[in-house]
Write an enzyme that holds these catalytic residues in place. Structure first.
Site, PDB file in Angstrom:
ATOM      1  N   PHE A 118       1.079  -1.469   0.112  1.00  0.00           N
ATOM      2  CA  PHE A 118       0.186   0.242  -0.150  1.00  0.00           C
ATOM      3  C   PHE A 118       0.434   1.255  -0.763  1.00  0.00           C
ATOM      4  O   PHE A 118       0.137   1.738  -0.248  1.00  0.00           O
ATOM      5  CB  PHE A 118      -0.980   0.111   0.695  1.00  0.00           C
ATOM      6  CG  PHE A 118       0.010   0.101   2.559  1.00  0.00           C
ATOM      7  CD1 PHE A 118       0.151  -0.350   3.121  1.00  0.00           C
ATOM      8  CD2 PHE A 118      -0.401   1.775   2.677  1.00  0.00           C
ATOM      9  CE1 PHE A 118       0.823   0.323   4.645  1.00  0.00           C
ATOM     10  CE2 PHE A 118       0.093   2.587   4.127  1.00  0.00           C
ATOM     11  CZ  PHE A 118       0.681   2.076   5.059  1.00  0.00           C
ATOM     12  N   LYS A 119       2.290   1.415   0.536  1.00  0.00           N
ATOM     13  CA  LYS A 119       3.499   2.735   0.672  1.00  0.00           C
ATOM     14  C   LYS A 119       2.878   3.152  -1.127  1.00  0.00           C
ATOM     15  O   LYS A 119       3.486   4.050  -0.862  1.00  0.00           O
ATOM     16  CB  LYS A 119       4.013   2.032   1.185  1.00  0.00           C
ATOM     17  CG  LYS A 119       4.466   1.487   2.491  1.00  0.00           C
ATOM     18  CD  LYS A 119       4.993   1.228   3.035  1.00  0.00           C
ATOM     19  CE  LYS A 119       5.588   1.332   4.813  1.00  0.00           C
ATOM     20  NZ  LYS A 119       4.193  -0.343   4.918  1.00  0.00           N
TER      21      LYS A 119
END
Ligand SMILES: *Cc1c(COP(=O)(O)O)cnc(C)c1O
Length: 476
Positions: A118-119
């Protein structure tokens, strides 16, 4: 409630207000050691939310971020262009697709970007945004993004910043202590502006050296250092977008409540949910999902935030004892009392713990709930979801902790969204172990073309000989 564009203030008090587009706020720590927070939360009313329904992810991102970024420093067209470019690298055109586990129980897939965590969502944008700022503002010294990583942040930062004009990137990681996939993602690139340094020690030692560099007057005089770790406020703001996006897709009626379960480490992801709620998004429970590094659930049980030793788990990106972004929540919890925050942080540093008042604890329990998933609980959740979906839905260990917490926390009348933070192919050992127990062999989820492509590529990695500024300076 002021209607002007928010500026940035420090959690530990300072008379200085900064602009979101100032390069200064991209640094690791402001002079007084606090974190930058918005001076107020812009309010998004229900009619406005209604009008945002059906927006694509980049269009919605523009609507949300333009509440914070003044048009005088970044024009609507420029922001639109940066956002379209940032999210065009995702493998799904929805950017963050939603899949349904059962009625009222959904998974928000946040791992469809280049490094499968998700980064990427925040860092794909941050790379383009920093390049834009550096080009617009005259900077009289070399611009260097300097960061330490225990894995996912480094690879996502490199993917976001490789090839960017006018920015050099130097990433430190502890040699032998990141996963094979994470290491390959970091060191098999060939961008001239990226330097990856394998370091002889722990993540904490890497991080300490980075902090030392940021604090050093001589380094400051020679370089404009920028930070990309999770305390970067722009990352938090970009992450608010997928709460808006999923809410608008799932709410039957705008104004209905939806709960969220968030696999939590440094508290950045769930803080973004809290900020979205403060902006007016009708979120219900925000569930802190933790592995056995359970400092936050313990805080919610007892009112005392108390450090323990970090225990390594099969969800390494959540193996954290100091959740840096929690300070931003404490600032809100104390009624924006920066002296109180500074006192708590001082106690944490000197005594290893601090306690909040019973009124504050009651408020924290209204804002968050906390649930823990053990190693077995995590593996069982992966197995259970895979079995129920006949192998079509496979979770990585971090996402499984979110789902396990959601199962414990959920109220069946209210929809709940669990955030899926990484693709299972990033953690094939734990995932295949879980799938074995339900007789699923050779799952297609255990590999991903973007990982397979890294094997056999030329490696580009430097070695830091020791943890001194002198050794580091050679690479800046
Ligand atoms: C970084 C990370 C987390 C933790 O997110 P925070 O914002 O630090 O709470 C969870 N899962 C994965 C896969 C991550 O990479």
């Amino acid at each position: 409630m002021p209607h002007s564009t928010p500026r940035l203030v420090s959690t530990r008090g300072s008379s200085q207000c900064e602009d979101f587009t100032s390069l200064k706020v991209q640094g690791l720590c402001p002079e007084n050691g606090g974190l930058y927070v918005p001076s107020h939360f812009p309010h998004v009313g229900l009619p406005v939310l209604e009008s945002w329904r059906g927006y694509s992810f980049p269009v919605l991102a523009q609507a949300v971020l333009s509440l914070y970024l003044p048009e005088t420093t970044i024009s609507t067209d420029d922001l639109k262009r940066l956002l379209e470019k940032s999210f065009s690298t995702f493998e799904d055109e929805r950017v963050t697709p939603i899949v349904t586990i059962d009625a009222n129980f959904h998974l928000l897939e946040l791992y469809r970007g280049p490094t499968l965590s998700f980064k990427d969502i925040a860092l794909q944008f941050l790379g383009n945004f920093l390049e834009y700022l550096v080009q617009k503002q005259t900077v009289d010294k070399p611009v260097v993004v300097l960061g330490a990583t225990s894995g996912d942040t480094g690879s996502a930062a490199i993917a976001g910043l490789e090839g960017k004009t006018g920015i050099k990137v130097v990433i430190l990681y502890p040699e032998g202590r990141v996963s094979l996939v994470q290491e390959l993602q970091m060191i098999t690139g060939n961008s001239a502006n990226v330097t990856c340094l394998a370091c002889p020690g722990s993540f904490d030692e890497c991080q300490t050296l980075v902090k030392e560099a940021f604090a050093d007057k001589d380094v400051q005089a020679r370089f404009q250092l920028l930070g990309i770790n999770s305390i970067n406020i722009v990352r938090i703001l970009v992450q608010t977008v997928y709460y808006f996006y999923s809410y608008l897709r799932l709410a039957k009626k705008i104004g209905d409540s939806i709960d969220y379960s968030v696999p939590t480490g440094n508290f950045g992801d769930i803080l973004a949910g809290y900020y979205a709620k403060r902006m007016g998004l009708p979120l219900g429970q925000l569930v802190i999902a933790a592995n056995c590094n359970d400092i936050l659930p313990r805080f919610l049980n007892t009112g005392t935030y108390s450090l323990n030793n970090v225990v390594p788990t099969i969800s390494p990106s959540m193996d954290i004892q100091i959740s840096s972004n929690f300070e931003r929540y404490l600032y809100e919890l104390s009624g924006r009392n920066s002296e109180q925050v500074a006192t708590w942080m001082h106690q944490l540093n000197t005594e290893g713990s601090f306690s909040v008042s019973s009124t504050e604890l009651a408020q924290a329990r209204r804002d968050f709930s906390g649930y823990v998933a053990t190693r077995d609980g995590c593996l069982e959740t992966i197995a259970q979801i895979a079995r129920r979906s006949e192998g079509t839905m496979v979770l990585d260990p971090h996402s499984a902790i979110g789902v396990s917490a959601a199962i414990q926390a959920r109220n069946h009348d209210i929809p709940i969204v669990s955030l899926a933070t990484a693709h299972p192919a990033k953690f094939p050992d734990a995932v295949s172990k879980a799938l074995d127990t339900v007789g699923i062999k050779n799952s297609p989820w255990l590999s991903h073309p973007s990982i397979t492509a890294l094997v056999g590529r030329e490696k580009n990695v430097g070695k830091l000989s020791m943890f001194t500024l002198e050794a580091l300076l050679k690479y800046l």
